[in-house]
Scaffold this active site. Sequence first.
Site, PDB file in Angstrom:
ATOM      1  N   GLY A 664      52.029  -8.718  49.463  1.00  0.00           N
ATOM      2  CA  GLY A 664      52.562  -7.466  48.928  1.00  0.00           C
ATOM      3  C   GLY A 664      53.996  -7.567  48.453  1.00  0.00           C
ATOM      4  N   GLU A 665      54.716  -8.571  48.885  1.00  0.00           N
ATOM      5  CA  GLU A 665      56.127  -8.721  48.507  1.00  0.00           C
ATOM      6  C   GLU A 665      56.227  -9.324  47.113  1.00  0.00           C
ATOM      7  OE1 GLU A 665      60.125 -11.017  50.165  1.00  0.00           O
ATOM      8  OE2 GLU A 665      58.341 -10.813  51.435  1.00  0.00           O
TER       9      GLU A 665
END
Length: 1728
Positions: A664-665
């Site tokens: 998700g980063e």
Amino acid sequence: MSASVALGGSSRCGRALGPSLDKIIKNAAWRKHSHLVSSCKAALDQLQSLSDLPNHDPDSPLLALPAADAPLLLQPILLALDSNYAKVAEPALECAFKLFSLSLIRGEADPSSISPSLILRLLDAVCRSCSIGDEVIELSVLRALLAAVRSPCLLIRGEGLVTIVKTCYNVYLGGTNGTNQICAKSVLAQIVLIVFTRVEEDSMDVAPRTVSVGELLEFTDKNLNEGSSIHFSQNFINEVMSATAAKDNAVPSHVSPAVKLQNAETTGDSKIREDGFLLFRNLCKLSMKFSSQENPDDHILLRGKTLSLELVKVIMDTGGPMLRSNERYAISFFYSVLHCVLSGCLKIELGFSACCRRFLTAVKQYLCLSLLKNSALSVMAIFQLQCSIFMILLSKFRSGLKEEIGIFFPMLILRVLENVNQPSFLQKMTVLNFLEKIVQDPQLIIDLFVNYDCDVESPNLYERTVNGLLKTALGPPPGSTTTLSAAQDITFRHESVKCLVIIIKSMGTWMDQQLRIEEAYLPKSTEIYTSVENYSNPGGEDGSVPDFDLHTEVTSEVSDAATLEQRRAYKMELQKGISLFNRKPSKGIEFLVNTKKIGSSAEEVAAFLKNTSGLNETVIGDYLGEREEFCLRVMHAYVDSFNFKAMAFGEAIRFFLRGFRLPGEAQKIDRIMEKFAERYCKCNPNSFTSADTAYVLAYSVIMLNTDAHNNMVKDKMSKADFIRNNRGIDDGKDLAEEFLSTLYDHIVKNEIKMNADSVPQTKQANSLNKLLGFDGIINLVTWKQAEEKPLGANGLLIRHIQEQFRAKSAKSESVYHVVTDAAILRFMVEVCWGPMLAAFSMTLGQSDDKLATSQCLQGFRYAVHVTAVMGMQTQRDAFVTSLAKFTYLHCAADMKQKNVEAVKAIISIAIEDGNHLQESWEHILTCLSRIEHLQLLGDGAAPDASFLTVSNTEPEEKSSKSMGSYPSIKRKGSLQNPAVMAVVRGGSYDSTALGLNSLGPVTPEQINSFLSNLNLLDQIGHFELNHVFANSQRLNSESIVAFVRALCKVAISELQSPTDPRVFSLTKLVEIAHYNMNRIRLVWSRIWNVLSDFFVSVGLSENLSVAIFVMDSLRQLAMKFLEREELANYNFQNEFLRPFVIVMQKSGSTEIRELIVRCISQMVLSRVNHVKSGWKSVFMVFTAAAADERKNVVLLAFETMEKIVREYFPYITETETTTFTDCVRCLTTFTNSRFNSDVSLNAIAFLRFCAVKLADGGLICNEAEKKVDDSSSIAVTNEDTSDVQNIYDKDDHASFWFPLLTGLSRLTADPRSAIRKSALEVLFNILNDHGHLFSYLVWMGIFNSVIFPIFSGLYSKDDCSHSEIPAPAAHIEGGSWDSETSSLASHCLVDLFVRFFDVVRSQLHNLMAILTGFIRSPVQGPASTGVAALLRLAGELGSRLSEDEWGQIFIALKEAAALTVPGFMKVFKSLDDLEMAIDPQSYADIDVSSDPGFTHDEIEEDSLQTAAYVASRVKSHIAIQLLITQVAIDLYRSHLKYLSESNIHTIVAMFRSVASHAHELNSETVRLKKLQKACSINEVSDPPMVHFENESYQNYLSLLQDLIVDKPLICKGLKIESRLVEVCQEIVQIYLNCAGCGGGLTGLNRPVAAQSVMPLGSAKKEELAARTSLLISALRGLSGLDGEVFREHVSEFFPLLVDLVGSEHSSGEVQNVVSNIFRACIGPIVMP
């Protein structure tokens, strides 16, 4: 009948065709069917002219008829079949049936030929006639077609066979009559069976079995049964098959059905097998027809699909070794089935409405999950067929389909099995029934575990199956939502438990078989293979069909259990690392690297992340996106492992993201996409201008995917927006709009799965999905796939499954492992025992259903069997303990029928698996004990405590009265007994005393429940209980020991009960000991070691009643044991009776000790002829009794000993030596009795009696004696044990005498005078009376072990260091002999030595040591005794003693004198430490007694005591020295004529030594003054120091003078005159020193300094007077010397004589003697 024959002519074909043609003519409409009629007549006319040819024309389709006539003859039949008129078609079909069934039509029907054959036209016509629609016609068509296919002379090829099958399909699907449909289905099944039977044998000449119509309706079409339809259909099939079979051997075949095709050289396949494969493929195609979206519920299509699967099942059932061994057919076969099953299942699913989409995820994950909730009957039929087909795959093809089974088993079976909360009842029941069948094949279960649970690349099928069954058995978790009714849940639970029971049963069956094979020594692998292949399960059901391809050379190998253990351990450790990675990726990688599961390089880690199943995709993405150096290198290696060559950009991204989910980063995504772009451009260098373009586009695609498929995004990105966003990214240029548009459409329509929540999955589903390796495939079949064309989706899915199979095959060779080592079951049990224990326990505890509880109990029995035989102690004990707890015997009020059944199971286990129970016996025996307890209480029998509390001295009437005080509980309901109340209260399973923890009141409900439960226990009779113990005879060696050990523990628990001690197990111990007495000695010895410890432990119990009962039980057992005879030199009787000895020695109870004495007395006196080694224990018991504190115990034991010795003495001496030793030791102990001296004296008398018995028995020890020369006597060792043992080795009979004699020897140290004297007298009387029986060696042993120890207290350790006499511990304890005893002992010793001198003369030096020991005694009595004994010895043996022996006597005297000096001098020198002020100037003048300078107060008390002791020792020492010299003088004077020069030299040396010692001692002036002062203060007399010196010199002087007279010749050699002159000089010098006028002569030992002449004091005058007589003797000795000798030495003593003249004398006689010397001796010399 004759008319019919006339119609058809004489040929066989004519007889079949004629009647039918005639019937056609009669039924035809003349106008409508005129051509048909004319054709029939022409055919009839032709038949009339034909007859059978002698040789069949191979081109003719009709048997024995010309080929040219065949069209004419068959033309009417073809026309009739095409007439579409039932009345005409029916006889035509009848005719066709006859032609086919009678094998009148022959040849090959091949549609692929250029022109269709007549046979093919006939078959087509038969098929077309079915369109008439008449039910009778349909049956006729089916009959004719089946007959055609069945005909062994007709080969129907290719499409012709397919057409027949389709015709039957149409009848089945389109028919309106249920019976016809069933017949059509049966015909189809029979056709398939015929075809594939031929395929298997590759021959037309086969006898296929007849299908069972009832079995065909197992899953479907049960609603078509119209009363007797099944029966009718079965008869229909049987009729056709029997009609055809009857003609198989009647007509010889000329057609070879196995004629090869034109391409046979390349394929090698026959026409039969080609046709079979074609039929199978077409059946699969029929099953792959899908319903359209407009009509998703096409039931006809669904029925056809179901029928296809049923026919596939028939084919698989028929398939045999050929199909499994032919690689091409096996692979094609499997993938066709796969295609069929997946197509049939998946498209039914996709045809459902949207409400069923929630099940689509499960379909995608497991690929083949085909059934949901629509059309329950049809869907269930398909699912059941799938399971049935898969079961056949598993049973027959598992070795060749290892990877495929590893995928389909979870998809079809485990998915349903593990669904606990909301399963389909019918589906799960199907799965459970499927499992129930397959687990009945033991080999199949083993193969599943070995090839999947022990394979790193495969799922744990066995473990998951067992755990799934456990979950089902436990039911839905509490609080969870379920769709199951209570009845359905219970059904599931019971069925799952049943499966678990069958699993453990099959494991036990396999184990038993393998162990039997091992015992039969079948090492050859081929034999093992054969046994496994031919293994048949006793159940005999479908699941037991063996896998014929199980051991092919290519795919199988035999593995041992150790290798598989390593593989499974590797797999478990790998899974541990995977689990750790999914939680903490860095830790997981580190763990895997450290355990060497993966390499440490980035490339190896990347390969692990890419290829390993079970890894969490999200965690993989996070790990790849980390910025650490190693993680970056792993990410680069991971991306570089992909090959994107010639792959579209969108597909490349989708393919790349298939193995993990993007983190998700944003920074992590950026790093991954950057590397992806580089890799893509490297694989496709012409795709973009630079990698930057690919990087931006990749990021844009990710954003588009999120935008298009995220429901949170309201304003979706349009295609124009996507194109606009990507303008100028290609190095300032735009990418092709068509390219971007296609990319946009592809992403929007088919989401790239990146996030874990895009497809809802449970944690378990994720792990399973990954473990199966299906994530890549499942992601392709998205949840929106229903919008696509079904065929395309199915084709894509199938292709990917095939790719998955190929990938696994390429990655590692699929080896199918076969294990014959039963040790593999250990690992299987480790997996399943916990779930099974939980399932059985929960079900047994919660359910009262008889069938369920019965299954659980069987499961316990099988589990105990497997774990016990495999030696798995923990698991075995867990099952046995749980089952024992379920008996509820510890809480009888709560018992039910199932608990009674558990008791029965316990008993069965004990009988069946007793050889392997080991420690588990304790639980079983505890249960048996509790059963017996409850039964006794129910019968109203008195508790054991009532017997135990009755004293053994009470009369039997009282005991019997107490027994009758317990009425039957069942009969009268009496609960007055406290033991009953305790049982009603109950307790925990582990509690030894019931009811102790809950002492509350007992409710009426508990009482009533308890009474009813006692009736339940009546089902278990005493026979069943006793059978367990009687069966102990059949237990093996290890098991019987474990059984006895466990029974001892239970017995101790019973006896130690604080409230209700019982003896049930104790009595059973006695029984089993009796049962097993006939076992071999080694085993019985081990049993008795356990029993012995038990009897000792309980015999020492504080509960006197219990101890008495146990000892009595031991007595009973011993009485039985003593009935058996024991051979010599065995020790088992002794071991058997040892508990009596130990309890006798350790028990503090007088009653117990007395009981033991009585028991032993009874046993010995009643079984005396059988007692052998048991005598040792008997005497040890009596020995302990002899030392008892109770007089009655001592007297009772001695009474028995008296009887044994008097009446049964031979039985004692016939055993080993130690027995007689123990007897003597026992009698010796009785001599120590303090209660009655008569007992002691009688015991001594018995010892003499024993000696008489030994002598009377002829045990003469010198029979085997070898003549031993005295000069070569054997040296005696210093240790009694070694010496005696040496004698034992040389003379067996000596072993009987030594214990007796040594026993008497020790008695001589008894503190009681009477006992000592009696022992001495008896001992020496025995030796004197029976000494002639002893050999030299025995006498040596007697002296060293018997006689010398008696006198060991007479000499010290220092004494022994100079002789060969052994020095054991002194026997005289607590005091010394009195003079009478000493005199007696010395007298007896000398008498014995004199009597047997010729044998024992070598012991003279040792005897002298004893006598000199007497002489050295400080007590006057022993010293006088020693002198008398020595003189008597010399007097008796004077003439018999040799020179050396006389030398030994005098040397002994010399050493005796010398040995006392060192110790004495040490004591004498202690005077130096006394503090006494003595004036050295007053030594010569002052009398100590009158000295006023000393008082008593000035000298300490301790010093006075020390001085008194020293004075006493000095006096004693002087007396000993003088006594020794006196003895020597006496011996010299009495036996002078026997003495040699060496003897005289020894005597002279001894006297000189004593005289020198006396002079030296008297020269210690300071010490003597101290001693005199102390004696004066203590008022005791002074030691006679002067007297000692005078007597020593006087004796020495006298000896020398006598020698000169008696032995003049010897004197010259010994220079006696010189010695005489020397001693005279010393005497004169001593006198002069005393007189105070000594000269400077230095010849003395200690020269005296010259002093001035002073007046003598009174003390000096007294001393001078005492020395006068010695001086006179010395002077006279000088004067008596020979003239020459005197002249020679005169110069030496002349100065002394001069000094004497000037000295003061106390007597004038001195002056007279001196004057006489001067006048008579010196004068002549001076004045010749």
